[in-house]
Design an enzyme around this catalytic site. Structure first.
Site, PDB file in Angstrom:
ATOM      1  N   CYS A 116       0.867  -1.178  -0.224  1.00  0.00           N
ATOM      2  CA  CYS A 116       0.022  -0.058   0.028  1.00  0.00           C
ATOM      3  C   CYS A 116       0.861   1.117  -0.160  1.00  0.00           C
ATOM      4  O   CYS A 116       0.316   2.092  -0.395  1.00  0.00           O
ATOM      5  CB  CYS A 116      -0.930  -0.105   1.280  1.00  0.00           C
ATOM      6  SG  CYS A 116      -2.139  -1.391   1.183  1.00  0.00           S
ATOM      7  N   HIS A 256      -3.513   7.167   2.198  1.00  0.00           N
ATOM      8  CA  HIS A 256      -4.014   5.564   1.695  1.00  0.00           C
ATOM      9  C   HIS A 256      -5.201   5.408   2.319  1.00  0.00           C
ATOM     10  O   HIS A 256      -5.751   5.636   3.487  1.00  0.00           O
ATOM     11  CB  HIS A 256      -3.027   4.795   2.084  1.00  0.00           C
ATOM     12  CG  HIS A 256      -3.247   3.087   2.020  1.00  0.00           C
ATOM     13  ND1 HIS A 256      -3.687   3.100   0.834  1.00  0.00           N
ATOM     14  CD2 HIS A 256      -3.326   2.122   2.655  1.00  0.00           C
ATOM     15  CE1 HIS A 256      -3.951   1.538   0.643  1.00  0.00           C
ATOM     16  NE2 HIS A 256      -3.907   1.056   1.822  1.00  0.00           N
ATOM     17  N   ASN A 286     -10.141  -0.385  -0.862  1.00  0.00           N
ATOM     18  CA  ASN A 286      -8.634  -0.273  -0.874  1.00  0.00           C
ATOM     19  C   ASN A 286      -8.315  -0.667  -2.078  1.00  0.00           C
ATOM     20  O   ASN A 286      -8.260  -2.063  -2.453  1.00  0.00           O
ATOM     21  CB  ASN A 286      -8.207  -1.199   0.416  1.00  0.00           C
ATOM     22  CG  ASN A 286      -6.668  -0.778   0.453  1.00  0.00           C
ATOM     23  OD1 ASN A 286      -5.909  -0.422  -0.193  1.00  0.00           O
ATOM     24  ND2 ASN A 286      -6.176  -1.534   1.525  1.00  0.00           N
TER      25      ASN A 286
HETATM   26  O1  UT7 Z   1      -4.014  -1.421   3.182  1.00  0.00           O
HETATM   27  C1  UT7 Z   1      -3.119  -2.188   3.887  1.00  0.00           C
HETATM   28  C2  UT7 Z   1      -3.242  -1.967   5.328  1.00  0.00           C
HETATM   29  N1  UT7 Z   1      -4.476  -2.752   5.805  1.00  0.00           N
HETATM   30  C3  UT7 Z   1      -5.130  -1.730   6.711  1.00  0.00           C
HETATM   31  O2  UT7 Z   1      -4.843  -0.785   7.190  1.00  0.00           O
HETATM   32  C4  UT7 Z   1      -6.464  -2.670   7.474  1.00  0.00           C
HETATM   33  C5  UT7 Z   1      -6.271  -2.389   8.785  1.00  0.00           C
HETATM   34  N2  UT7 Z   1      -7.345  -3.320   9.397  1.00  0.00           N
HETATM   35  C6  UT7 Z   1      -8.674  -2.896   9.332  1.00  0.00           C
HETATM   36  O3  UT7 Z   1      -9.069  -2.196   8.718  1.00  0.00           O
HETATM   37  C7  UT7 Z   1      -9.751  -3.639  10.159  1.00  0.00           C
HETATM   38  O4  UT7 Z   1      -8.885  -4.462  11.442  1.00  0.00           O
HETATM   39  C8  UT7 Z   1     -10.640  -4.716   9.570  1.00  0.00           C
HETATM   40  C9  UT7 Z   1     -11.623  -3.838   8.765  1.00  0.00           C
HETATM   41  C10 UT7 Z   1      -9.771  -5.403   8.705  1.00  0.00           C
HETATM   42  C11 UT7 Z   1     -11.402  -5.357  10.761  1.00  0.00           C
HETATM   43  O5  UT7 Z   1     -12.336  -4.317  11.388  1.00  0.00           O
HETATM   44  P1  UT7 Z   1     -12.006  -4.892  13.116  1.00  0.00           P
HETATM   45  O6  UT7 Z   1     -12.921  -3.938  13.816  1.00  0.00           O
HETATM   46  O7  UT7 Z   1     -10.458  -4.657  13.425  1.00  0.00           O
HETATM   47  O8  UT7 Z   1     -12.572  -6.223  13.182  1.00  0.00           O
HETATM   48  P2  UT7 Z   1     -11.948  -7.293  13.900  1.00  0.00           P
HETATM   49  O9  UT7 Z   1     -11.012  -8.189  12.918  1.00  0.00           O
HETATM   50  O10 UT7 Z   1     -11.421  -7.128  15.214  1.00  0.00           O
HETATM   51  O11 UT7 Z   1     -13.406  -8.340  14.012  1.00  0.00           O
HETATM   52  C12 UT7 Z   1     -14.322  -8.032  14.900  1.00  0.00           C
HETATM   53  C13 UT7 Z   1     -15.598  -8.940  14.625  1.00  0.00           C
HETATM   54  C14 UT7 Z   1     -15.207 -10.488  14.556  1.00  0.00           C
HETATM   55  O12 UT7 Z   1     -16.156 -11.457  15.187  1.00  0.00           O
HETATM   56  P3  UT7 Z   1     -15.973 -11.834  16.836  1.00  0.00           P
HETATM   57  O13 UT7 Z   1     -14.718 -12.515  16.665  1.00  0.00           O
HETATM   58  O14 UT7 Z   1     -15.807 -10.499  17.501  1.00  0.00           O
HETATM   59  O15 UT7 Z   1     -17.162 -12.363  16.877  1.00  0.00           O
HETATM   60  C15 UT7 Z   1     -14.943 -10.767  13.328  1.00  0.00           C
HETATM   61  O16 UT7 Z   1     -15.233 -12.140  12.895  1.00  0.00           O
HETATM   62  O17 UT7 Z   1     -15.938  -8.788  13.208  1.00  0.00           O
HETATM   63  C16 UT7 Z   1     -16.308  -9.738  12.711  1.00  0.00           C
HETATM   64  N3  UT7 Z   1     -16.156  -9.562  11.109  1.00  0.00           N
HETATM   65  C17 UT7 Z   1     -17.096  -9.334  10.546  1.00  0.00           C
HETATM   66  N4  UT7 Z   1     -18.408  -9.398  10.573  1.00  0.00           N
HETATM   67  C18 UT7 Z   1     -19.205  -8.884   9.670  1.00  0.00           C
HETATM   68  C19 UT7 Z   1     -14.777  -9.490  10.389  1.00  0.00           C
HETATM   69  N5  UT7 Z   1     -15.195  -9.188   9.208  1.00  0.00           N
HETATM   70  C20 UT7 Z   1     -16.539  -9.125   9.195  1.00  0.00           C
HETATM   71  C21 UT7 Z   1     -17.318  -8.840   8.079  1.00  0.00           C
HETATM   72  N6  UT7 Z   1     -18.907  -8.705   8.524  1.00  0.00           N
HETATM   73  N7  UT7 Z   1     -16.971  -8.609   6.906  1.00  0.00           N
END
Ligand code: UT7
Length: 329
Positions: A116, A256, A286
């Site tokens: 990225c 980004h 992204n």
């Molecule tokens: O560009 C390269 C660099 N990348 C980035 O900068 C991305 C950085 N990371 C992020 O943007 C975020 O971490 C994400 C958007 C990828 C994820 O968001 P989050 O708030 O960190 O969610 P999480 O991974 O901690 O997951 C929270 C919950 C989980 O459920 P449980 O375990 O709490 O029951 C996930 O399974 O949300 C669930 N979850 C979803 N639920 C519905 C994860 N993806 C989804 C989804 N729809 N698409």
């Protein structure tokens, strides 16, 4: 003689027509529009469809448009760098394929992989060639067909990414415009959080690697999120401080586009009002190396000569950085 700097003298982008909406993703994985919008800010992204179409397909359109709008003949280009993590093939470089299609034959072209942050790394590298005095017209492309490495059964990554490409023209300037400072960083310890495991020399493509879905992006989102916020806020602050820039001196921050909440937190930590942040993640998701030049393309008509821009990115590697550009046109 005043210092030669690399001024951006044109920008052009390309986005595929197909729109992948949150509603369509709801049919593919266990997710919902509300979760995607509140956790990422993304409403839709573009997908390049069609047999045999790759990152170069989009890069070619971006570069053709750039040559046309800047009135540049392909023979005038002495260097072209394509930042991408989704090259058409392992080799030759996608930059070579784009150059061939648009008729660039008087220079040298190569790809640069910094995920990225690829556009920032490529822009800095290309600028050094301009500053050397030996190059008059150089193109930097940020292009990625992320849909080619996204696992559409993994809800934590498939909602994030889209396809797109954009390119900028760089020319020498001695009036103070152009790339004035660049602070690039990397920390390889971050490789465990964001990677595509197979397809390289360590784990070449095998039926087993395909079966284990190892040719797709893997991301542990939470640590990447945290590192992205602190990494970008830190380098933005450092670049502003060492150039004597206050928030009022900066017209736009070009971040980004990985997650709207990351952009909001960086803005808060660096004391920028959201109105100064270029944000189009809701429309394109992204697009990895393409996010920053796509923003410049979309905002081009609102930019004025002398506007101070801070470009910043964070991504796989980890790689990150911030660049100070004085807009030239
Ligand atoms: O560009 C390269 C660099 N990348 C980035 O900068 C991305 C950085 N990371 C992020 O943007 C975020 O971490 C994400 C958007 C990828 C994820 O968001 P989050 O708030 O960190 O969610 P999480 O991974 O901690 O997951 C929270 C919950 C989980 O459920 P449980 O375990 O709490 O029951 C996930 O399974 O949300 C669930 N979850 C979803 N639920 C519905 C994860 N993806 C989804 C989804 N729809 N698409």
């Amino acid at each position: 003689m005043s210092k030669i700097r690399a001024a951006i003298t044109g920008v052009h982008g390309y986005l595929p027509d197909y729109i992948l909406t949150n509603a369509e993703l709801e049919q593919m994985v266990d997710t919902n529009d509300q979760w995607i919008q509140t956790r990422t800010g993304i409403q839709e992204r573009r997908i390049l469809k069609g047999e045999g179409k790759g990152t170069s397909t989009m890069g070619i359109e971006a570069v053709k448009g750039l040559l046309e709008k800047t009135g540049t003949a392909p023979e005038e280009i002495s260097l072209m760098i394509c930042a991408t993590v989704t090259p058409d093939m392992q080799f030759p470089d996608t930059a070579n394929l784009i150059a061939d299609a648009v008729g660039i034959r008087n220079g040298f072209c190569f790809d640069l992989h910094a995920a990225c942050s690829g556009f920032l790394y490529a822009l800095t590298t290309a600028s050094r060639f301009i500053e050397s005095g030996g190059h008059k017209k150089v193109i930097v492309i940020g292009a990625d067909k992320m849909s080619s490495i996204v696992d559409y059964t993994d809800r934590s990554t498939c909602i994030l990414f889209g396809d797109g490409a954009a390119a900028v023209m760089l020319e020498p300037d001695t009036e103070g415009f152009g790339l004035r400072d660049s602070l690039l960083r990397s920390d390889g310890a971050g490789h465990v959080f964001l990677y595509q495991k197979a397809g390289g020399s360590r784990y070449p493509a095998q039926p087993e690697t395909v079966a284990r879905r190892e040719h797709f992006v893997y991301q542990n989102g939470a640590p990447v999120f945290k590192a992205a916020v602190s990494g970008m806020a830190e380098v933005v602050g450092q670049v502003m401080q060492r150039n004597g820039l206050s928030v009022d001196d900066v017209s736009w921050v070009v971040p980004h586009q990985a997650n709207r909440r990351i952009i909001e937190q960086v803005a808060r930590m660096a004391s920028f009002p959201l109105e100064k942040m270029m944000i189009n993640i809701h429309k394109f998701g992204n697009t990895t190396a393409a996010t920053i030049p796509l923003c410049l393309w979309e905002w081009e008509n609102r930019l004025k000569p002398g506007d101070n821009l801070i470009l910043t990115a964070f991504g796989g590697g980890f790689t990150w950085g911030a660049i100070y550009v004085k807009w030239a046109y």
